[in-house]
Write an enzyme that holds these catalytic residues in place. Structure first.
Site, short mmCIF file in Angstrom:
data_model
loop_
_atom_site.label_atom_id
_atom_site.label_comp_id
_atom_site.label_asym_id
_atom_site.label_seq_id
_atom_site.Cartn_x
_atom_site.Cartn_y
_atom_site.Cartn_z
N LEU A 1 0.75 -1.09 0.06
CA LEU A 1 0.05 -0.05 0.14
C LEU A 1 0.98 1.07 0.07
O LEU A 1 2.00 1.30 0.63
CB LEU A 1 -0.92 0.17 0.98
CG LEU A 1 -2.16 -0.96 1.32
CD1 LEU A 1 -2.76 -0.87 2.67
CD2 LEU A 1 -3.06 -0.46 0.31
N ASP A 2 0.62 2.19 -0.80
CA ASP A 2 1.17 3.47 -0.81
C ASP A 2 1.38 4.14 0.61
O ASP A 2 0.43 4.14 1.48
CB ASP A 2 0.58 4.70 -1.68
CG ASP A 2 0.62 4.00 -3.20
OD1 ASP A 2 1.52 3.42 -3.51
OD2 ASP A 2 -0.20 4.63 -3.85
#
Length: 314
Positions: free
Chosen positions: A48-49
C-alpha cells in the site's frame, strides 16, 4: 568452518491482519510487525502507498509460501478524489503540476463520468507504481525524471460506487471500488479527472478488503504495540489467522494418512474427490484427513494432485 549465524526470531506461522497507518511504507509496517511478533520470517501481500491505510495481510513463517495468492486476489477501497488539482504522483503526496477551478462540477456530472469505468477496462499504470521496467521499479525511474512507455493493462471494476460529493473550486468525491488485482486507484482518479476536464488526484485511500480479509478483522500497529508491552511474541499468537487462511477461497480436500505420507514428500498422489469435484489445472488446498493443512496442489489430467506449495513442520 565458519560460525553458524544465529537466527533472529521464532518459527511462528500465520497471517497477521494489519490496519496500516498513513505515512508509513508497507515494508516499514511489515518490519515492525515482524519485530513485535518476534517472527523469523515475514512478507506482505502487495504493498500500500504510504498515503494509504487499511487491510495489509502480513504472512509469517510458512504462510509466506502462500502470499502470492493474496497478491492475486480482489481488493476493496474507499477513496476520496479531489478535482481541480493534478499532482505528479496522482495522490496528495506528490507536487502539484496543474490546477484549475472545479466549480462547474455537479454530483450528476461526476456520477455520469464514472459509468464508463465500471466493468472490464484498460488502464495505463502510473509512473509512480511498483511495476518494473528492465528490473527497475517505475517509481524509482520517475523520481529520476525518467518516463517510459507503459502498455495499457486489463482490469475489472466489479463495483464503483459514488458515495458523496462536495462542490467548490476544489471539489471532492468519495467513492468505493471493488476491483481485480493490479488496479490503480490513483489512475482511476486521474482518468476521471481527465474525463471531466479538470484533473484529479487521490487525497485519501483506505483498503477495506484484501481477498478473504476485511477491515473489521484487522489490528492497528498502535494496538499491537500496546498489547505487546511487557509480553512475549508468543502471547500475541491469538491475533494470527491460520496459515491456510491465505488460501481460504480455494476448494479443500482431504488425504488419508497413508496417501499424505507421499504427498508431504512432494510426490503426486491420487485424490478421487479432487478429480471428481474439480478440473484439470485447478489449485486446491490439501489437508490430512481430520488433521492439519498440508499445502496446495494442482489437479492433473490423470486424477492425481501434484504438490505446489507444502507446509514444512518445524
Amino acid at each position: 568452518m565458519g560460525r553458524r549465524r544465529r537466527q533472529r526470531g521464532r518459527p511462528v506461522s500465520g497471517v497477521f491482519l494489519l490496519n496500516k497507518p498513513s505515512g508509513m511504507s508497507s515494508n516499514d509496517a511489515l518490519q515492525r510487525v515482524k519485530y513485535l511478533m518476534f517472527a523469523d520470517k515475514a512478507g506482505h501481500t502487495g504493498s500500500l502507498d504510504p498515503l494509504a491505510t487499511g487491510v495489509l495481510p502480513i504472512c509469517l513463517g510458512e504462510a509466506t509460501k502462500f502470499s502470492h495468492f493474496l497478491l492475486d486476489s480482489d481488493k476493496g477501497y474507499r477513496a476520496t478524489f479531489r478535482f481541480g488539482i493534478q499532482t505528479e504522483t496522482g495522490d496528495s503526496d506528490g507536487d502539484i503540476v496543474a490546477q484549475q477551478s472545479a466549480a462547474k462540477l455537479t454530483k450528476k456530472m461526476v456520477e455520469k463520468a464514472i459509468e464508463p469505468f465500471r466493468g472490464d477496462i484498460m488502464q495505463v499504470p502510473s509512473m509512480y507504481s511498483a511495476l518494473k521496467h528492465n528490473g527497475e521499479p517505475l517509481y524509482k525511474l520517475a523520481r529520476q525524471g525518467i518516463t517510459v512507455e507503459r502498455e495499457a493493462r486489463p482490469c475489472t471494476i466489479f463495483q464503483y460506487d459514488f458515495l458523496d460529493f462536495r462542490s467548490g473550486e476544489i471539489a471532492e468525491a468519495d467513492v468505493f471500488v471493488h476491483c481485480t488485482k493490479g488496479t490503480y486507484i490513483r489512475t482511476l482518479a486521474e482518468d476521471l479527472g481527465e474525463a471531466l476536464g479538470v484533473g484529479a488526484h487521490v487525497s485519501m485511500l483506505h483498503r477495506t478488503q484484501a481477498g478473504p480479509f476485511f477491515e473489521e478483522d484487522t489490528t492497528s500497529l498502535a494496538e499491537l504495540e500496546q498489547l505487546r508491552e511487557g509480553k512475549r511474541g508468543e502471547d500475541m499468537d491469538y491475533l494470527l489467522k491460520p496459515t491456510e487462511a491465505a488460501v481460504d477461497d480455494l476448494p479443500g480436500f482431504d488425504l488419508s494418512e497413508d496417501v499424505a505420507f507421499y504427498f508431504k514428500k512432494g510426490q503426486p498422489v491420487i485424490c478421487p474427490q479432487a478429480y471428481r469435484d474439480g478440473e484439470e489445472g485447478d489449485i486446491v488446498r490439501i489437508f490430512l484427513e481430520d488433521g492439519p493443512f498440508l499445502g496446495v496442489a494442482e489437479i492433473l489430467d490423470d486424477g492425481m494432485v501434484a504438490p505446489r506449495r507444502l507446509i514444512v513442520e518445524r
